[in-house]
Design an enzyme around this catalytic site. Sequence first.
Site, short mmCIF file in Angstrom:
data_model
loop_
_atom_site.label_atom_id
_atom_site.label_comp_id
_atom_site.label_asym_id
_atom_site.label_seq_id
_atom_site.Cartn_x
_atom_site.Cartn_y
_atom_site.Cartn_z
N HIS A 308 0.86 -1.19 0.00
CA HIS A 308 0.00 0.00 0.00
C HIS A 308 0.89 1.24 0.00
O HIS A 308 1.94 1.25 0.64
CB HIS A 308 -0.90 0.04 1.24
CG HIS A 308 -2.08 0.93 1.09
ND1 HIS A 308 -2.01 2.28 1.33
CD2 HIS A 308 -3.34 0.68 0.69
CE1 HIS A 308 -3.19 2.83 1.10
NE2 HIS A 308 -4.02 1.88 0.71
N ASP A 366 -7.86 -5.44 -0.02
CA ASP A 366 -8.30 -6.31 -1.11
C ASP A 366 -7.92 -7.77 -0.93
O ASP A 366 -8.36 -8.62 -1.70
CB ASP A 366 -7.70 -5.80 -2.43
CG ASP A 366 -8.33 -4.46 -2.80
OD1 ASP A 366 -7.60 -3.48 -2.95
OD2 ASP A 366 -9.57 -4.41 -2.88
C1 SDX Z 1 -6.31 -0.01 -2.88
O1 SDX Z 1 -4.55 4.49 -2.07
C2 SDX Z 1 -5.46 3.86 -1.46
O2 SDX Z 1 -5.84 4.20 -0.33
C3 SDX Z 1 -6.07 2.69 -2.20
C4 SDX Z 1 -7.06 1.84 -1.41
C5 SDX Z 1 -8.34 2.59 -1.14
O3 SDX Z 1 -9.05 2.20 -0.21
O4 SDX Z 1 -8.68 3.49 -1.94
O5 SDX Z 1 -6.48 1.44 -0.18
C6 SDX Z 1 -7.46 0.60 -2.20
O6 SDX Z 1 -6.06 0.32 -4.01
C7 SDX Z 1 -5.43 -0.98 -2.13
C8 SDX Z 1 -4.19 -1.44 -2.97
C9 SDX Z 1 -4.65 -2.56 -3.89
N1 SDX Z 1 -3.59 -2.90 -4.87
C10 SDX Z 1 -2.96 -4.09 -4.79
O7 SDX Z 1 -3.12 -4.91 -3.89
C11 SDX Z 1 -2.04 -4.35 -5.97
C12 SDX Z 1 -0.69 -4.86 -5.44
N2 SDX Z 1 -0.03 -3.78 -4.72
C13 SDX Z 1 0.92 -2.98 -5.46
O8 SDX Z 1 0.65 -2.80 -6.80
C14 SDX Z 1 1.44 -1.77 -4.68
O9 SDX Z 1 1.69 -2.19 -3.41
C15 SDX Z 1 0.58 -0.52 -4.62
C16 SDX Z 1 0.19 -0.03 -5.97
C17 SDX Z 1 -0.63 -0.76 -3.81
C18 SDX Z 1 1.43 0.57 -3.95
O10 SDX Z 1 2.50 0.83 -4.79
P1 SDX Z 1 3.58 1.98 -4.43
O11 SDX Z 1 3.22 2.68 -3.18
O12 SDX Z 1 3.80 2.80 -5.65
O13 SDX Z 1 4.84 1.14 -4.05
P2 SDX Z 1 5.91 0.61 -5.06
O14 SDX Z 1 5.21 0.02 -6.26
O15 SDX Z 1 6.92 1.67 -5.27
O16 SDX Z 1 6.51 -0.61 -4.21
C19 SDX Z 1 7.64 -0.43 -3.38
C20 SDX Z 1 8.42 -1.76 -3.52
C21 SDX Z 1 8.78 -2.08 -4.96
O17 SDX Z 1 9.92 -2.93 -4.90
P3 SDX Z 1 11.41 -2.23 -5.16
O18 SDX Z 1 11.34 -1.52 -6.48
O19 SDX Z 1 11.61 -1.29 -3.98
O20 SDX Z 1 12.36 -3.42 -5.13
O21 SDX Z 1 7.59 -2.85 -3.10
C22 SDX Z 1 7.35 -3.72 -4.19
C23 SDX Z 1 7.65 -2.92 -5.46
O22 SDX Z 1 8.05 -3.81 -6.50
N3 SDX Z 1 5.92 -4.08 -4.14
C24 SDX Z 1 5.47 -5.32 -4.33
C25 SDX Z 1 4.08 -5.23 -4.12
N4 SDX Z 1 3.75 -3.95 -3.82
C26 SDX Z 1 4.89 -3.25 -3.85
N5 SDX Z 1 6.09 -6.48 -4.65
C27 SDX Z 1 5.30 -7.56 -4.76
N6 SDX Z 1 3.95 -7.55 -4.56
C28 SDX Z 1 3.32 -6.42 -4.24
N7 SDX Z 1 1.99 -6.39 -4.06
#
Ligand code: SDX
Length: 431
Positions: A308, A366
């Site tokens: 998140h 989720d």
């Molecule tokens: C919702 O914003 C809100 O409040 C949204 C929400 C709401 O109520 O409105 O809470 C609802 O959208 C919840 C989130 C649902 N999405 C998912 O579950 C999809 C999977 N999650 C990711 O796509 C991600 O965690 C996000 C999009 C939710 C957040 O992404 P960020 O904040 O841009 O973080 P990032 O992508 O920069 O990640 C930081 C690191 C990265 O690795 P490095 O480059 O540092 O090596 O963490 C890794 C990412 O690759 N990472 C994950 C991951 N989420 C982040 N690796 C594997 N699996 C994951 N789910």
Amino acid sequence: MSTNKKAVLTLADGKSVEFPVLSGSVGPEVADIRALYGKTGMFTYDPGFLSTASCSSKITYIDGDEGVLLYRGYPIEQLAENCNFLEVCYLLLNGELPNQKEKDEFSTTVMRHTMVHDQLTRFFTGFRRDAHPMAVLVGVVGALSAFYHDSLDINNPEHRNISAFRLVAKLPTIVAMTYKYSVGQPFVYPRNDLSYSANFMRMMFAVPTEEYKINEVLVRALDRIFILHADHEQNASTSTVRQSGSSGANPFACIAAGIACLWGPAHGGANEACLNMLEEIGDVSKVGEFIKKVKDKNSNVKLMGFGHRVYKNYDPRAKLMRDTCHEVLNELGLHDDRLFKLAIALEKIALEDDYFVQRKLYPNVDFYSGIVQRALGIPVAMFTCIFALARTVGWIAQWNEMISDPENKIARPRQLYIGNPRRDVQPSGKR
Ligand code: SDX
């Protein structure tokens, strides 16, 4: 809001520029950089807005490090335990929980607006039966602008109020119609004598050939799911609604824009993606192999339902969703549910794995919501429509707050231009 503190920017030529520091009631302070471009000729650069506050708001507060979520100051755990969804709608829209009289009046008004204009049913026939329900929902909600010319003046508080009631009341009807259309069953009219969530369950699952039996345990679980999804600060879809509203677009168009943004798998589409992921993993014995794929950057595979932008601790909604999952599965005699057991195992393994611990990746709202919705009989493709139904009240509350905010201006970000400097067009023979 203002403090006597200053944020000082020292420029390359040694000159310093000061900016006021503003503080809220809780949470991080902000550097008010609105004068930055005028004072320095520079923009800030913050793709994805990791360090940018787009507005001030009184509606929802999240402490990502502590895993805290407050709606108008009330902890989500207490609201989920002690209120129903319409009370939470009243709270988000008005700032206070309703007393009994206010609660009854609000519920009656909402339930009296649940029907849609009968011509709206014709919009569905233009879609293929197998269209993704979110494509249908975006289209039909946007079309509401064509039916309510009497309440499109966004500067008229009365118009904003009636639009709020219409949207909160009609989204369940439209979502249920979207589902019925996809399975080729007749639309079920709303019933004003039922509770908001019981009415929705009946519109989704009743058939003309027999009486629909309401299961109050399942209705209460769905009502709680709506509460958990109602609002969440300046997430991507809420920012989309605010951005659309800043141009003066009508509320139905703004909510349709929010629905479109919510559809993405990184946002509201994650519950559908998470359930598909669990089906793909299939069995606990395959979890290790899947986690390996997730950790391999080239695979582009994410653990859906994890991570998140704000929560760097357990999403409080995920815990409540897991408890709701237990409740529903037990009520339905499905405590051995294969996917639930797989999700529990996956969560345990991930929370002990360095890759997730180091990046502070925890289950979000989720991760369990798909399992409980599937147990309630809601098909996977409908999960994000359920999210949109619940989030509509948050979008409206935020849109209302923006319209009434004296600092409100059309949202028009700038950019760091990295394209070609000026050049002249050459005749085609010379290109
Ligand atoms: C919702 O914003 C809100 O409040 C949204 C929400 C709401 O109520 O409105 O809470 C609802 O959208 C919840 C989130 C649902 N999405 C998912 O579950 C999809 C999977 N999650 C990711 O796509 C991600 O965690 C996000 C999009 C939710 C957040 O992404 P960020 O904040 O841009 O973080 P990032 O992508 O920069 O990640 C930081 C690191 C990265 O690795 P490095 O480059 O540092 O090596 O963490 C890794 C990412 O690759 N990472 C994950 C991951 N989420 C982040 N690796 C594997 N699996 C994951 N789910």
